[in-house]
Write a protein that holds these residues in place. Structure first.
Motif, PDB file in Angstrom:
ATOM      1  N   LEU A 173       0.390  -1.086  -4.365  1.00 45.10           N
ATOM      2  CA  LEU A 173       0.520   0.354  -4.752  1.00 45.10           C
ATOM      3  C   LEU A 173      -0.180   1.454  -3.882  1.00 45.10           C
ATOM      4  O   LEU A 173      -1.039   0.790  -3.024  1.00 45.10           O
ATOM      5  N   GLY A 205       0.654  -1.359  -0.176  1.00 44.31           N
ATOM      6  CA  GLY A 205      -0.008   0.027  -0.143  1.00 44.31           C
ATOM      7  C   GLY A 205       0.940   1.485  -0.164  1.00 44.31           C
ATOM      8  O   GLY A 205       0.268   2.418   0.150  1.00 44.31           O
ATOM      9  N   PRO A 261      -2.360  -4.059  -7.295  1.00 44.46           N
ATOM     10  CA  PRO A 261      -3.197  -3.059  -6.156  1.00 44.46           C
ATOM     11  C   PRO A 261      -2.886  -3.121  -4.743  1.00 44.46           C
ATOM     12  O   PRO A 261      -2.918  -2.267  -4.093  1.00 44.46           O
ATOM     13  N   ARG A 279      -3.007   2.538 -13.029  1.00 44.16           N
ATOM     14  CA  ARG A 279      -2.827   3.391 -11.843  1.00 44.16           C
ATOM     15  C   ARG A 279      -4.027   2.945 -10.752  1.00 44.16           C
ATOM     16  O   ARG A 279      -4.994   2.723 -11.251  1.00 44.16           O
ATOM     17  N   ARG A 280      -3.517   2.912  -9.646  1.00 44.46           N
ATOM     18  CA  ARG A 280      -4.494   2.489  -8.510  1.00 44.46           C
ATOM     19  C   ARG A 280      -5.394   3.857  -8.276  1.00 44.46           C
ATOM     20  O   ARG A 280      -4.764   4.923  -7.814  1.00 44.46           O
ATOM     21  N   PRO A 319      -2.277   4.727  -2.990  1.00 41.22           N
ATOM     22  CA  PRO A 319      -3.443   5.226  -3.820  1.00 41.22           C
ATOM     23  C   PRO A 319      -2.791   6.323  -4.708  1.00 41.22           C
ATOM     24  O   PRO A 319      -1.808   7.227  -4.320  1.00 41.22           O
ATOM     25  N   HIS A 355       1.242   3.862  -9.504  1.00 36.78           N
ATOM     26  CA  HIS A 355       1.387   3.462 -10.984  1.00 36.78           C
ATOM     27  C   HIS A 355       2.387   2.016 -11.262  1.00 36.78           C
ATOM     28  O   HIS A 355       3.036   1.967 -10.385  1.00 36.78           O
ATOM     29  N   SER A 405      -7.921  -6.406 -12.918  1.00 42.05           N
ATOM     30  CA  SER A 405      -7.385  -6.165 -11.526  1.00 42.05           C
ATOM     31  C   SER A 405      -7.606  -4.947 -10.704  1.00 42.05           C
ATOM     32  O   SER A 405      -7.322  -4.731  -9.677  1.00 42.05           O
ATOM     33  N   LEU A 461      -7.250  -1.875 -11.980  1.00 38.60           N
ATOM     34  CA  LEU A 461      -6.066  -0.594 -12.174  1.00 38.60           C
ATOM     35  C   LEU A 461      -7.022   0.443 -13.205  1.00 38.60           C
ATOM     36  O   LEU A 461      -7.494  -0.409 -14.318  1.00 38.60           O
ATOM     37  N   GLU A 462      -6.797   1.550 -13.286  1.00 35.05           N
ATOM     38  CA  GLU A 462      -7.072   2.424 -14.460  1.00 35.05           C
ATOM     39  C   GLU A 462      -5.722   2.193 -15.548  1.00 35.05           C
ATOM     40  O   GLU A 462      -4.653   2.705 -15.112  1.00 35.05           O
TER      41      GLU A 462
END
Length: 270
Positions: free
Chosen positions: A223, A169, A220, A268-269, A225, A228, A248, A250-251
């Motif tokens: 990562l 995280g 995720p 990106r998370r 918040p 990447h 998963s 992610l963006e």
């Protein structure tokens, strides 16, 4: 009459640039003159060393493994036999990461090989916490030489299992230059890669995406918040790679550089 010792035999002459280049060109080296310059510089004036390096290069050993280093991201990266040689196209991944997170404080270089990506990212961002990990002991040993001066931490193990739990995280940039060559295409690679680089650094499974899917699924949780994940892929694999990222959570989008050429899937998370 005083005894006079026999004169010492003359030292062998250093091969000329033209002679070295001629030998390399005959072996099929396209950039023979440039390679001759690198070999002569690395040999530091020792004719025997030059001869040995030329012989190894002519036999097909990658130039970077002959001279002991590869240029990557403006840095000299130490490499040794049995370790994947960083590709210049992967500098595009580094550039994308820096554009997204120029102030990253926690950087992870997964499947790090020589540690080139992590070293380049950390040198550019000044990241306080760099972690590089690989499953291959030879890669870990090599990476340690390249990131120790940057204060980086090196770990050996299978993907995220190698990382300390305290990073969960918290990762701002997670770069994973995973193996992505389909298993049945390994034999089609250039001999320099096929014969002299570890299969574990090349073989991505049946469709080349086995490791990518594993990384995307677990990323995720590691990562921060807004953090990447960046993974290099090939043109025909990009659609499935994007799907693995979005599945998963992610963006995801694809960054493309046709000049090198290179393709990097970025997640990106939220």
């Amino acid at each position: 009459m005083p005894h006079r010792s026999d004169p010492s035999p003359p030292s062998p002459a250093l091969p000329s640039r033209d002679a070295v280049a001629s030998t390399l060109r005959a072996a099929g080296c396209v950039f023979a003159e440039d390679e001759a310059d690198m070999i002569l510089a690395a040999a530091d004036g020792d004719p025997g060393t030059v001869d040995g390096m030329v012989a190894r290069r002519a036999a097909g050993l990658p130039l970077e493994l002959v001279v002991g280093w590869a240029e990557f991201g403006g840095r000299r990266i130490f490499v040794e036999p049995g370790v994947f040689v960083p590709r210049r196209r992967t500098e595009f991944l580094v550039e994308q990461a820096l554009a997204l997170a120029p102030d990253a404080s926690v950087v992870v270089d997964l499947c790090c090989g020589s540690g080139a990506v992590g070293a380049a990212l950390t040198a550019a961002t000044g990241a306080a916490d760099l972690h590089a990990a690989d499953i291959d002991p030879a890669a870990v040993r090599c990476a340690r030489r390249n990131v120790a001066s940057l204060g980086g931490h090196i770990h050996q193990g299978d993907l995220f299992d190698a990382l300390p739990a305290r990073l969960r995280g918290r990762v701002d940039i997670l770069a994973a230059n995973v193996p992505y060559v389909p298993s049945d295409e390994i034999a089609l690679l250039p001999a320099e890669a096929r014969d002299h680089e570890p299969r574990v650094a090349l073989d991505g499974g049946a469709d080349g995406l086995d490791i990518l899917r594993r990384v995307a699924a677990q990323a995720p949780a590691w990562l921060a918040p807004g953090g990447h994940l960046l993974i290099e892929t090939s043109p025909h694999q990009a659609p499935q790679a994007l799907s693995a990222f979005t599945e998963s959570g992610l963006e995801a989008h694809l960054a493309v550089c046709e000049e090198r050429p290179a393709r990097v899937v970025i997640g990106r998370r939220p």
